[in-house]
Enzyme design. Structure first.
Site, PDB file in Angstrom:
ATOM      1  N   HIS A  36       0.648  -1.405   0.058  1.00 27.20           N
ATOM      2  CA  HIS A  36      -0.051  -0.088  -0.013  1.00 27.20           C
ATOM      3  C   HIS A  36       0.670   0.828   0.068  1.00 27.20           C
ATOM      4  O   HIS A  36       0.375   2.190  -0.092  1.00 27.20           O
ATOM      5  CB  HIS A  36      -1.275  -0.159   1.404  1.00 27.20           C
ATOM      6  CG  HIS A  36      -2.052  -1.007   1.453  1.00 27.20           C
ATOM      7  ND1 HIS A  36      -2.560  -1.406   0.118  1.00 27.20           N
ATOM      8  CD2 HIS A  36      -2.425  -1.792   2.177  1.00 27.20           C
ATOM      9  CE1 HIS A  36      -3.531  -2.405   0.682  1.00 27.20           C
ATOM     10  NE2 HIS A  36      -3.711  -2.638   1.390  1.00 27.20           N
ATOM     11  N   ASP A  57      -3.172 -11.050  -2.588  1.00 28.39           N
ATOM     12  CA  ASP A  57      -3.286  -9.977  -0.928  1.00 28.39           C
ATOM     13  C   ASP A  57      -4.770  -9.868  -1.198  1.00 28.39           C
ATOM     14  O   ASP A  57      -5.417  -9.683  -2.422  1.00 28.39           O
ATOM     15  CB  ASP A  57      -2.858  -9.201  -0.856  1.00 28.39           C
ATOM     16  CG  ASP A  57      -2.720  -8.313   0.692  1.00 28.39           C
ATOM     17  OD1 ASP A  57      -2.948  -8.330   1.496  1.00 28.39           O
ATOM     18  OD2 ASP A  57      -3.535  -7.564   0.564  1.00 28.39           O
ATOM     19  N   HIS A 107      -6.295  -7.164  -0.976  1.00 26.35           N
ATOM     20  CA  HIS A 107      -6.549  -6.053  -0.976  1.00 26.35           C
ATOM     21  C   HIS A 107      -5.424  -5.000  -2.098  1.00 26.35           C
ATOM     22  O   HIS A 107      -4.707  -6.566  -2.329  1.00 26.35           O
ATOM     23  CB  HIS A 107      -5.380  -5.393   0.517  1.00 26.35           C
ATOM     24  CG  HIS A 107      -6.052  -5.503   1.996  1.00 26.35           C
ATOM     25  ND1 HIS A 107      -5.681  -6.212   2.548  1.00 26.35           N
ATOM     26  CD2 HIS A 107      -7.658  -5.067   2.732  1.00 26.35           C
ATOM     27  CE1 HIS A 107      -6.583  -6.095   4.152  1.00 26.35           C
ATOM     28  NE2 HIS A 107      -7.723  -5.597   3.256  1.00 26.35           N
ATOM     29  N   ASP A 112      -4.524 -12.935   3.340  1.00 22.00           N
ATOM     30  CA  ASP A 112      -5.898 -12.402   4.068  1.00 22.00           C
ATOM     31  C   ASP A 112      -6.405 -12.855   3.260  1.00 22.00           C
ATOM     32  O   ASP A 112      -7.963 -12.519   3.909  1.00 22.00           O
ATOM     33  CB  ASP A 112      -5.760 -10.675   4.727  1.00 22.00           C
ATOM     34  CG  ASP A 112      -4.514 -10.025   3.684  1.00 22.00           C
ATOM     35  OD1 ASP A 112      -4.550 -10.697   2.338  1.00 22.00           O
ATOM     36  OD2 ASP A 112      -4.692  -9.063   4.045  1.00 22.00           O
TER      37      ASP A 112
END
Ligand code: ZN
Length: 306
Positions: free
Chosen positions: A123, A160, A162, A243
């Site tokens: 991120h 991931d 996200h 995740d």
């Protein structure tokens, strides 16, 4: 295969109750202590240098992270990104692990490498920490592969849960890097729609909440892996967040540990087909400790060729 890590990555501590806790990496390293991982060669990660960080981050951001670690307690950079006294050092070792792992596979000292590090990185944007991430570890590695090893085609596969918004921001005008991300949508950070394509080198594949093994495998088999094979990467990098596991407390996909073995085997095949086998993976998210340990074990088992 080699595993790059550093004890200081266990000391970065965003504070009690924070999902991105030192216990995460402890769980991964304990799982990788089992006898079946005896052939994994553990290497202490060096620090990333200024020069390596500045290939993807603005000087103001690098200087800020280098100067911001508090003497005690925590310092809040945004709603969910905090620094403790060891955080700068941990972020430098995380990015340095990626660089050293890439050097190892480029020089033939290993074929596959896994960086068991935190904080995560995908991120972090060119000029800001975000979403638990301080420096963009996988991007520092990709930029190093281009600049120092002279590669022309580097693939980053990000599974991931996200969207890797920072990695996308950094490389959206860099056609030597193909960034491919599967992620849940809607979910933090809100980016990653299929129409964000960069120069044709960004491929975003959102999955709806509740999607599981079938949807994930169909997406990678049907669209994402074929796109990666067309690109013929000389090096395969992986943002390995776990995740999307069904037990994860902060997202709603329904993968299981076997799905991480499955995607890893396919990425290993991709690397074998085009990149002399060279694959380097780095830990991103994964917030249920048991699911994270099982998923990272499945990932590393597949890298070992079990
Ligand atoms: Zn994540």
């Amino acid at each position: 295969m080699k595993l790059f890590t550093h004890p200081v990555c266990l000391q970065h501590d965003p504070g009690p109750g924070h999902a991105e806790s030192p216990a995460r990496l402890r769980a991964v390293l304990q799982a990788l202590d089992q006898d079946r991982f005896a052939l994994v060669d553990r290497v202490e990660a060096p620090r990333a240098t200024h020069e390596q960080l500045l290939r993807v981050h603005a000087r103001a951001h690098v200087d800020k992270i280098l100067a911001s670690a508090p003497e005690s307690g925590t310092l809040r950079l945004d709603e969910d990104t905090l620094m403790s006294p060891a955080s700068t050092e941990a972020a430098l070792r995380a990015a340095g692990a990626m660089v050293a792992a890439i050097d190892a596979v480029m020089e033939g000292a290993a074929t596959h490498a896994f960086c068991a590090v935190r904080p995560p990185g995908h991120h972090a944007t060119p000029d800001a920490a975000m979403g638990f991430c301080l420096f963009n570890t996988v991007a520092v590695g990709a930029a190093h592969a281009l600049a120092v090893h002279g590669l022309k085609r580097v693939a980053i596969a990000d599974f991931d849960v996200h969207h890797g918004n920072g990695t996308q921001d950094i490389f959206q005008r860099e056609p030597r890097v193909l960034f491919i991300s599967s992620h849940q949508s809607p979910l933090y950070p809100g980016t990653g729609s299929a129409d964000e394509r960069g120069m044709g080198n960004i491929v975003n594949a959102p999955l709806p909440p509740g999607a599981g093994s079938y949807e994930f495998r169909e997406l990678w088999d049907g669209a994402l892996l074929p796109r990666l094979h067309v690109f013929k990467p000389q090096l395969v990098l992986v943002s390995a967040g776990f995740d999307a596991h069904r037990s994860d407390p902060i997202a709603d996909l329904r993968l299981q540990a076997e799905d991480y073995a499955w995607i890893t085997e396919r990425l290993v095949d991709l690397a074998r087909a085009h990149a002399g086998g060279r694959l380097v993976s780095t830990l991103e998210g994964g917030y249920d400790l048991a699911a994270l340990a099982a998923s990272a074990s499945a990932h590393v088992s597949a890298l070992l060729g079990e």
